[in-house]
Design an enzyme around this catalytic site. Structure first.
Site, PDB file in Angstrom:
ATOM      1  N   LYS A  15      25.236  22.535 103.675  1.00  0.00           N
ATOM      2  CA  LYS A  15      26.384  23.217 103.041  1.00  0.00           C
ATOM      3  C   LYS A  15      26.067  24.688 102.785  1.00  0.00           C
ATOM      4  O   LYS A  15      26.884  25.567 103.043  1.00  0.00           O
ATOM      5  CB  LYS A  15      26.766  22.541 101.711  1.00  0.00           C
ATOM      6  CG  LYS A  15      27.170  21.091 101.839  1.00  0.00           C
ATOM      7  CD  LYS A  15      27.634  20.501 100.522  1.00  0.00           C
ATOM      8  CE  LYS A  15      26.597  20.479  99.419  1.00  0.00           C
ATOM      9  NZ  LYS A  15      25.436  19.596  99.684  1.00  0.00           N
ATOM     10  N   ARG A  90      32.084  18.034  92.502  1.00  0.00           N
ATOM     11  CA  ARG A  90      31.060  17.034  92.795  1.00  0.00           C
ATOM     12  C   ARG A  90      31.358  15.693  92.151  1.00  0.00           C
ATOM     13  O   ARG A  90      30.582  14.749  92.319  1.00  0.00           O
ATOM     14  CB  ARG A  90      29.738  17.552  92.250  1.00  0.00           C
ATOM     15  CG  ARG A  90      28.635  17.633  93.308  1.00  0.00           C
ATOM     16  CD  ARG A  90      27.492  18.268  92.639  1.00  0.00           C
ATOM     17  NE  ARG A  90      26.238  18.248  93.263  1.00  0.00           N
ATOM     18  CZ  ARG A  90      25.672  19.322  93.815  1.00  0.00           C
ATOM     19  NH1 ARG A  90      26.336  20.446  93.936  1.00  0.00           N
ATOM     20  NH2 ARG A  90      24.451  19.247  94.254  1.00  0.00           N
ATOM     21  N   ARG A 129      12.712  22.640 103.296  1.00  0.00           N
ATOM     22  CA  ARG A 129      13.540  23.753 102.788  1.00  0.00           C
ATOM     23  C   ARG A 129      12.761  24.614 101.802  1.00  0.00           C
ATOM     24  O   ARG A 129      12.067  24.124 100.921  1.00  0.00           O
ATOM     25  CB  ARG A 129      14.788  23.185 102.090  1.00  0.00           C
ATOM     26  CG  ARG A 129      15.620  24.254 101.409  1.00  0.00           C
ATOM     27  CD  ARG A 129      17.036  23.811 101.198  1.00  0.00           C
ATOM     28  NE  ARG A 129      17.183  22.803 100.157  1.00  0.00           N
ATOM     29  CZ  ARG A 129      18.343  22.221  99.877  1.00  0.00           C
ATOM     30  NH1 ARG A 129      19.436  22.519 100.560  1.00  0.00           N
ATOM     31  NH2 ARG A 129      18.411  21.315  98.920  1.00  0.00           N
ATOM     32  N   ARG A 162      12.281  24.494  95.918  1.00  0.00           N
ATOM     33  CA  ARG A 162      13.015  24.168  94.692  1.00  0.00           C
ATOM     34  C   ARG A 162      12.376  22.957  94.033  1.00  0.00           C
ATOM     35  O   ARG A 162      12.019  22.000  94.717  1.00  0.00           O
ATOM     36  CB  ARG A 162      14.467  23.834  95.041  1.00  0.00           C
ATOM     37  CG  ARG A 162      15.386  25.014  95.019  1.00  0.00           C
ATOM     38  CD  ARG A 162      16.725  24.694  95.630  1.00  0.00           C
ATOM     39  NE  ARG A 162      17.409  23.532  95.060  1.00  0.00           N
ATOM     40  CZ  ARG A 162      18.632  23.137  95.413  1.00  0.00           C
ATOM     41  NH1 ARG A 162      19.302  23.805  96.333  1.00  0.00           N
ATOM     42  NH2 ARG A 162      19.193  22.095  94.862  1.00  0.00           N
ATOM     43  N   ARG A 173      18.776  12.410  93.649  1.00  0.00           N
ATOM     44  CA  ARG A 173      19.968  13.217  93.971  1.00  0.00           C
ATOM     45  C   ARG A 173      20.846  12.510  94.999  1.00  0.00           C
ATOM     46  O   ARG A 173      22.057  12.603  94.955  1.00  0.00           O
ATOM     47  CB  ARG A 173      19.557  14.612  94.453  1.00  0.00           C
ATOM     48  CG  ARG A 173      19.147  15.518  93.283  1.00  0.00           C
ATOM     49  CD  ARG A 173      18.430  16.767  93.741  1.00  0.00           C
ATOM     50  NE  ARG A 173      19.231  17.611  94.589  1.00  0.00           N
ATOM     51  CZ  ARG A 173      18.732  18.414  95.531  1.00  0.00           C
ATOM     52  NH1 ARG A 173      17.435  18.480  95.731  1.00  0.00           N
ATOM     53  NH2 ARG A 173      19.523  19.160  96.244  1.00  0.00           N
TER      54      ARG A 173
HETATM   55  P1  AMP Z   1      22.832  22.357  94.661  1.00  0.00           P
HETATM   56  O1  AMP Z   1      22.234  23.712  94.735  1.00  0.00           O
HETATM   57  O2  AMP Z   1      24.281  22.320  95.050  1.00  0.00           O
HETATM   58  O3  AMP Z   1      22.018  21.315  95.385  1.00  0.00           O
HETATM   59  O4  AMP Z   1      22.805  21.939  93.122  1.00  0.00           O
HETATM   60  C1  AMP Z   1      21.599  21.831  92.409  1.00  0.00           C
HETATM   61  C2  AMP Z   1      21.843  21.137  91.072  1.00  0.00           C
HETATM   62  O5  AMP Z   1      22.748  21.921  90.295  1.00  0.00           O
HETATM   63  C3  AMP Z   1      22.486  19.761  91.151  1.00  0.00           C
HETATM   64  O6  AMP Z   1      21.551  18.733  91.395  1.00  0.00           O
HETATM   65  C4  AMP Z   1      23.120  19.667  89.773  1.00  0.00           C
HETATM   66  O7  AMP Z   1      22.143  19.406  88.786  1.00  0.00           O
HETATM   67  C5  AMP Z   1      23.616  21.081  89.532  1.00  0.00           C
HETATM   68  N1  AMP Z   1      24.995  21.259  90.039  1.00  0.00           N
HETATM   69  C6  AMP Z   1      25.392  22.069  91.067  1.00  0.00           C
HETATM   70  N2  AMP Z   1      26.719  21.980  91.239  1.00  0.00           N
HETATM   71  C7  AMP Z   1      27.175  21.091  90.324  1.00  0.00           C
HETATM   72  C8  AMP Z   1      28.450  20.556  90.022  1.00  0.00           C
HETATM   73  N3  AMP Z   1      29.552  20.902  90.714  1.00  0.00           N
HETATM   74  N4  AMP Z   1      28.548  19.669  88.984  1.00  0.00           N
HETATM   75  C9  AMP Z   1      27.461  19.302  88.286  1.00  0.00           C
HETATM   76  N5  AMP Z   1      26.227  19.755  88.531  1.00  0.00           N
HETATM   77  C10 AMP Z   1      26.064  20.643  89.540  1.00  0.00           C
END
Ligand code: AMP
Length: 222
Positions: A15, A90, A129, A162, A173
């Site tokens: 994404k 999400r 990554r 990360r 996750r």
């Molecule tokens: P990402 O970078 O999209 O993989 O997001 C990393 C982390 O940020 C996720 O595992 C969640 O803890 C938090 N996060 C990101 N976007 C959301 C969302 N829309 N709702 C809730 N938590 C989020």
């Protein structure tokens, strides 16, 4: 003028890289809820302090906090005529609240790009990554390494893994994705805006398809 677009898919689907590329190509902002939250943590804001414990465990940050943060962002002038949203919504609750807020502003979602990916492929991508701590640029130790070890090609920031990409958290996750995010595929399918693209293949092949879906819809709106 752009379109209101959501990128949907499991962790490691691509994404971030796909939405960043389309954002550069079309001059429409890339809005990543994960990047925004990581920036809040870095700057030590109250939201960042709250979000950190959830993110470190691979849990979702509470809906109300994320919705308010994203709504504030998409109301900024640069996002008024379109955006590429990455990582939001999400949960079904986020999707419903987001739809209601957008409907109130007369700017419904035009397109949801669902990046279908097997867990096997996603796990491999995430294991390699690496991300720039400064600007968020994404690298991969095999497919897209930085020119200089651990240094971002773009801004010179430190490139690292990360914390939530480490194996134990990643598996959790995926569970969270299956339980809370996967139902959004059916939700947007019903609304007639979902388009599915296989991302179990090289970046360029998937990109061509994503680009065509976006471009055709954009052309139809003009
Ligand atoms: P990402 O970078 O999209 O993989 O997001 C990393 C982390 O940020 C996720 O595992 C969640 O803890 C938090 N996060 C990101 N976007 C959301 C969302 N829309 N709702 C809730 N938590 C989020």
């Amino acid at each position: 003028m752009g379109l209101e677009v959501i990128f949907l898919g499991p962790p490691g689907a691509g994404k971030g890289v796909h939405s960043t590329k389309l954002s550069h190509d079309y001059g429409v902002p890339h809005i990543s809820s994960g990047d925004m939250l990581r920036n809040c943590i870095k700057s030590g804001t109250p939201l960042g302090q709250l979000a950190k414990s959830f993110m470190d465990r691979g849990e979702l940050v509470p809906n109300s906090l994320v919705i308010a943060m994203v709504m504030e962002r998409i109301r900024k002038p640069d996002a008024r005529s379109g955006f590429f949203l990455d990582g939001f919504p999400r949960t079904p609750e986020q999707a419903r609240d987001f739809d209601a807020a957008l409907a109130g502003e007369g700017r419904p979602i035009d397109l949801v790009l669902y990046l279908r990916t097997s867990q096997d492929m996603a796990v491999k991508r995430i294991a390699g990554r690496r991300v720039c701590e400064q600007c968020g640029r994404i690298f991969h130790i095999v497919n897209l390494p930085p020119k200089q070890n651990e240094v971002c090609d773009g801004c010179g920031g430190r490139v690292s893994q990360r914390k939530d990409d480490l194996p134990d958290t990643v598996l959790h996750r995926f569970e969270v994705y299956e339980q809370q995010t996967a139902p959004l595929v059916a939700y947007y399918q019903k609304r007639g805006v979902l388009r599915e693209v296989s991302c179990d293949r090289p970046f360029d092949e998937a990109h061509v398809e994503l680009d065509a879906l976006y471009r055709d819809l954009l052309a139809g709106r003009r």
